[in-house]
Structures are given as C-alpha cells and as structure tokens.
Write an enzyme that holds these catalytic residues in place. Structure first.
Site, PDB file in Angstrom:
ATOM      1  N   HIS A   7       0.886  -1.256   0.017  1.00 50.93           N
ATOM      2  CA  HIS A   7      -0.168  -0.088  -0.080  1.00 50.93           C
ATOM      3  C   HIS A   7       0.798   1.358  -0.154  1.00 50.93           C
ATOM      4  O   HIS A   7       0.253   2.293  -0.446  1.00 50.93           O
ATOM      5  CB  HIS A   7      -0.875   0.108   1.317  1.00 50.93           C
ATOM      6  CG  HIS A   7      -2.004  -0.959   1.198  1.00 50.93           C
ATOM      7  ND1 HIS A   7      -3.157  -0.668   0.918  1.00 50.93           N
ATOM      8  CD2 HIS A   7      -1.909  -2.296   1.145  1.00 50.93           C
ATOM      9  CE1 HIS A   7      -3.966  -1.637   0.703  1.00 50.93           C
ATOM     10  NE2 HIS A   7      -3.338  -2.688   0.991  1.00 50.93           N
ATOM     11  N   ASP A   9       3.569   9.410  -0.528  1.00 51.85           N
ATOM     12  CA  ASP A   9       2.427   8.609  -0.253  1.00 51.85           C
ATOM     13  C   ASP A   9       2.230   7.423  -1.470  1.00 51.85           C
ATOM     14  O   ASP A   9       2.213   7.903  -2.567  1.00 51.85           O
ATOM     15  CB  ASP A   9       1.232   9.529  -0.392  1.00 51.85           C
ATOM     16  CG  ASP A   9       0.133   9.182   0.951  1.00 51.85           C
ATOM     17  OD1 ASP A   9       0.042   7.932   1.242  1.00 51.85           O
ATOM     18  OD2 ASP A   9      -0.349  10.120   1.567  1.00 51.85           O
TER      19      ASP A   9
HETATM   20  O1  F6P Z   1      -1.501   2.842   4.359  1.00 56.43           O
HETATM   21  C1  F6P Z   1      -0.626   2.183   5.360  1.00 56.43           C
HETATM   22  C2  F6P Z   1      -0.994   2.273   6.785  1.00 56.43           C
HETATM   23  O2  F6P Z   1       0.209   1.806   7.390  1.00 56.43           O
HETATM   24  C3  F6P Z   1      -2.038   1.072   6.664  1.00 56.43           C
HETATM   25  O3  F6P Z   1      -1.179  -0.211   6.772  1.00 56.43           O
HETATM   26  C4  F6P Z   1      -2.495   1.402   7.983  1.00 56.43           C
HETATM   27  O4  F6P Z   1      -4.034   0.838   8.041  1.00 56.43           O
HETATM   28  C5  F6P Z   1      -2.624   2.683   7.856  1.00 56.43           C
HETATM   29  O5  F6P Z   1      -1.633   3.439   7.126  1.00 56.43           O
HETATM   30  C6  F6P Z   1      -2.909   3.277   9.328  1.00 56.43           C
HETATM   31  O6  F6P Z   1      -1.768   3.028  10.128  1.00 56.43           O
HETATM   32  P1  F6P Z   1      -1.671   2.256  11.557  1.00 56.43           P
HETATM   33  O7  F6P Z   1      -2.303   0.958  11.057  1.00 56.43           O
HETATM   34  O8  F6P Z   1      -0.464   2.066  11.807  1.00 56.43           O
HETATM   35  O9  F6P Z   1      -2.566   2.956  12.212  1.00 56.43           O
END
Ligand code: F6P
Length: 454
Positions: free
Chosen positions: A153, A362
């Site tokens: 992602h 991003d």
């Molecule tokens: O999109 C990147 C990401 O790390 C996802 O894997 C995740 O759901 C989102 O950002 C939010 O981050 P976190 O799960 O660390 O709160």
C-alpha cells in the site's frame, strides 16, 4: 470461486471506528465477495497469540492479540521505525536494530503459525502491506501451497535507498514466495523490478514478470487502490444534514473552507502545508480573511518518538501562524487532533472549497479520491494535490503542487479559492468519471483476476 482470505495488520472489526485507508478499502472489497479476514486484534495482551473470532454477513474475522514486547518490536519498532521511513524515502529517520528485526520475523512467524491451520488448498490468500512481507515465505515453509498474493500500500523506494537497510535482501527476496506482487503505481512496480535486477539476484524476464535466483517466476503489477465512489458520494450528500457538519458551516460563514485530513504522520507533509498556508496569507493579503483552513490530524503511532516530535512541532507552528495572522473575529488555521466518523468527514469535504492533500510521499492517498467523490456536482471544490502522492497519477485535473515549493502551494490555494465555477466543474467531472470507473470494486476485481489467472 475459491474462498478469499485477506491478511493485514489492521483489521476493521465490526463496531470499531478506528481504521486507516487500508482497512476501509479491504472491508469494501471483502463485502462484495465474502471470506476470511485475519490480522492483529488491535489489543495488547499478556500472552500474545490468542485468537478472537466474529462474523459479519459473509465475512469471518479472526484476529490475534500481541504481547507488549512483540508489539514494540514488530509494530512500533521494525514496521514503523525502520520500514515505514525507508519506504517513504526517509533514510534520515530509519532506525535499524537487529532485535527489532527479529521481533518482526517472530510476529510474522506467529501470524503464519496461527493462520496456516485455517487455510485450505483451494483458498486465494491476499496479504497486505509492509508489516507482513515475509508471511508467504513462512506459510510456504509450513506446507501451504495455495495461491498467495501481496499488495504494497505504501511506495516502493528506489533500489539505492533499499540497499541502505542492513540485510535488505533477506527481507525483500521473501517477496519471491508470492504468486503476484502488486504495487500502487507503475513507478513503484518499476522500482521493485530494478531492485530485483540490481541487488536482488533476480532477472526481469518479461513485462511484469521476474525470475528469482532459484528460477521461480513471480508476477508483478500496478493496481492503484481506490474508494467506494458511489457510497462516498451519497454519504457526503446525506451528511450535510448532520449536526457536526451544520455546526462547522455556521462557524465559518461567510468564509470558504480549506480542509486537510491526515493521520498525524511525517510522510503527510503537514508542517510544510502549514508553511504553505502561511505563505499564502503573506503573499495574498487581498485574500486575507476569505478562507479558513481546517486541519484534522488524528494522533497516529503515538508511542513512536518521531510522531511525538511531529505533534509538538505542529502545535507550535499552529500557535505561531495564528498568533501572527488571526484577527479578533477570525482564526485562519484550526488544528484538530481528534478523529471523526467517516461519514461526517465526507460532509466536511463537500462543504470545502479546497482539499489540501500535500504529502511528501504517499503510496496512493485515499483522502484525495474521497474529497473528489464527496463534492457537490453543481458547486465542486478544488483538490490541491502533491505530485509525490500516488493519486497524482490519476487525479490529473487537480491543482498539482510540489509540497516542498511553498510559493507553489500558496499560489495553488489562491487559484483554488478564486477559480470560476465552470472550471471547477470541468476539472471535477473528469476526475469523478475516472473514480466511477475505477472504484474499489474494480481494484479488487483487477487484482484478484490477475492473481487467479495462470
Ligand atoms: O496505508 C498505510 C498504513 O500503514 C496502513 O497499513 C494502515 O492501515 C494505515 O496506514 C494506518 O496506520 P496504522 O495501522 O499504523 O494506524
């Protein structure tokens, strides 16, 4: 059709509001086809590895607790202090530690150990993001032979950055255990291929086809993630009646709204955006007082030092900008750390004249897409979008900026604020048509069709 098994660190378990873009996207994808979703429960427990199970419609959720030390090493440590900065081109912030790396492997092995008994040979397994890169290799070691795909992602950095991480090959060559490795954009995909060729011991043998050192072939591809466009559009329309949305509108009148919504993360370029807004206030004194900028930035990864530093920095900057530019009846910058229900946010987007999405790096950025989908077709707002977000490849009719160019950001805000309605409608229509064709359902279908084809 085979059963779909989705695996990700964060799972949008029913009844929980706290979910990043990834979890929202995967929930929409799973709703269509049903299946099993496996991941971290979001809980820290004395004994990690305890499984929880619940069902919602056709989706079965199985989640696992982590112990404090596993969570520290894997999530706060290697995933978010080593891989996250590396994958966002921030070598200056990479903190590498062998103990944390081993913790990351240990937790991936725990995922494999708990998931393997739940799998059938006919399943299609789809693993997500940088938290779980070695998982397929660990499942294969446990005799799992079904199709397994991976989707990254976040950005894939250039090979020269990747090789700065000790033992990079051990981690990145574990991607060869997948049948298909998907990226957000063509450039990410190309950068991975170049890493494989230059430092990964493999070869490029065709379009989107790589050969690992042992001769095993791996397919790759670009699959830009998207949103549930129709749902966001109707949610945003309905949200205009919500109390929080009405209260915001009333508090602004008669001023325009510029909005930014980001997890509080250094990759999002929020300090640079604050400075760009300040530059706008300085360079366009005739527009002073025309618009209020609302930055919503829910606290994220608050146990990680770099995130605490950023929080302090933004608090200071917001105070400084308002101290210098506010009037008795106007606060130019409203800075809010709390989270809002997703539907409420879409109502805020619809009310805004300007959406500010200016990350320094991003993978995609779904706020950019949601902002567009939420607009009123008769009076749409303008998206100001960083060239360094994956979304810029698709949202070409946005005002594209370089987030490091403060004058450019200031100019874009001024242009957006005064853009005639016809031009706003024209730009919006083209982007909205793209999002209607390329929504989250199309993303899931394209990826799974590629994974399930021979
Ligand atoms: O999109 C990147 C990401 O790390 C996802 O894997 C995740 O759901 C989102 O950002 C939010 O981050 P976190 O799960 O660390 O709160």
């Amino acid at each position: 059709m085979s059963r779909l098994v989705v695996v990700s660190n964060r799972v949008a378990v029913p009844g929980e509001n706290r979910a990043g873009g990834l979890a929202v996207g995967l929930l929409a994808a799973l709703r269509e086809r049903g299946g099993l979703w496996f991941g971290w429960s979001g809980k820290i427990a004395r004994n990690g590895g305890t499984l929880h199970e619940q069902t919602d419609g056709d989706i079965r959720f199985v989640t696992m607790d982590l112990s404090r030390s596993d969570h520290d090493d894997y999530y706060n440590g290697f995933a978010n202090r080593t891989l996250w900065p590396l994958l966002h081109f921030r070598l200056d912030l990479v903190d590498y530690d062998r103990g944390k790396r081993e913790g990351y492997r240990r937790v991936n092995a725990l995922f494999a150990e708990k998931l393997a008994p739940l799998l059938r040979d006919s399943d299609t397994v789809w693993i997500h993001d940088y938290h779980l890169i070695p998982l397929a290799a660990m499942l294969r070691e446990r005799g799992i032979g079904c199709r397994i795909g991976f989707f990254l992602h976040v950005p894939m950095p250039s090979a020269d950055l990747v090789v700065a991480m000790p033992e990079h090959a051990r981690l990145f060559s574990s991607l060869y255990a997948y049948d298909l490795v998907g990226f957000q954009t063509r450039r990410d995909c190309d950068r991975f291929a170049s890493y494989v060729r230059l430092f990964g011991g493999g070869r490029i043998v065709g379009d989107d086809l790589l050969e690992a050192p042992d001769g095993h072939r791996v397919r790759t591809g670009a699959f830009p993630i998207s949103i549930d466009t129709q749902l966001i559009a109707s949610q945003a329309k309905a949200a205009t009646g919500k109390a929080a949305v009405r209260a915001l509108r009333k508090s602004l009148e008669p001023r325009q709204l510029a909005i930014g919504v980001d997890r509080l993360d250094y990759s999002k370029g929020i300090p640079e955006r604050f400075l760009g807004f300040e530059r706008y206030l300085q360079r366009y004194p005739e527009q002073k007082g025309n618009l209020t900028y609302l930055q919503i930035a829910p606290i994220s990864r608050g146990e990680v030092a770099e995130y605490q530093t950023l929080r302090n920095q933004l608090e200071q900057m917001a105070g400084h900008i308002n101290g210098n530019h506010a009037a008795p009846d106007w606060t130019p910058l409203r800075y809010v750390n709390r989270n809002f229900a997703h539907a409420t946010l879409t109502g805020f987007y619809r009310m805004a004249r300007i959406g500010l999405v200016t990350p320094l790096r991003d993978g995609m950025n779904l706020v950019a897409k949601e902002f567009v989908a939420a607009q009123d077709p008769d009076d749409p707002g303008v998206l100001v979008l960083s060239i360094l977000a994956g979304a810029a490849d698709e949202m070409k009719e946005a005002l594209i900026v370089n987030p490091h160019d403060l004058d450019g950001v200031a100019d874009a805000i001024a242009t957006a604020s005064t853009m005639p309605r016809d031009e706003r409608m024209e730009r919006w229509r083209t982007m909205m048509e793209h999002l209607q064709k390329n929504d989250i359902g199309a993303w899931r279908q394209r990826y799974l069709a590629a994974l399930e084809s021979d």
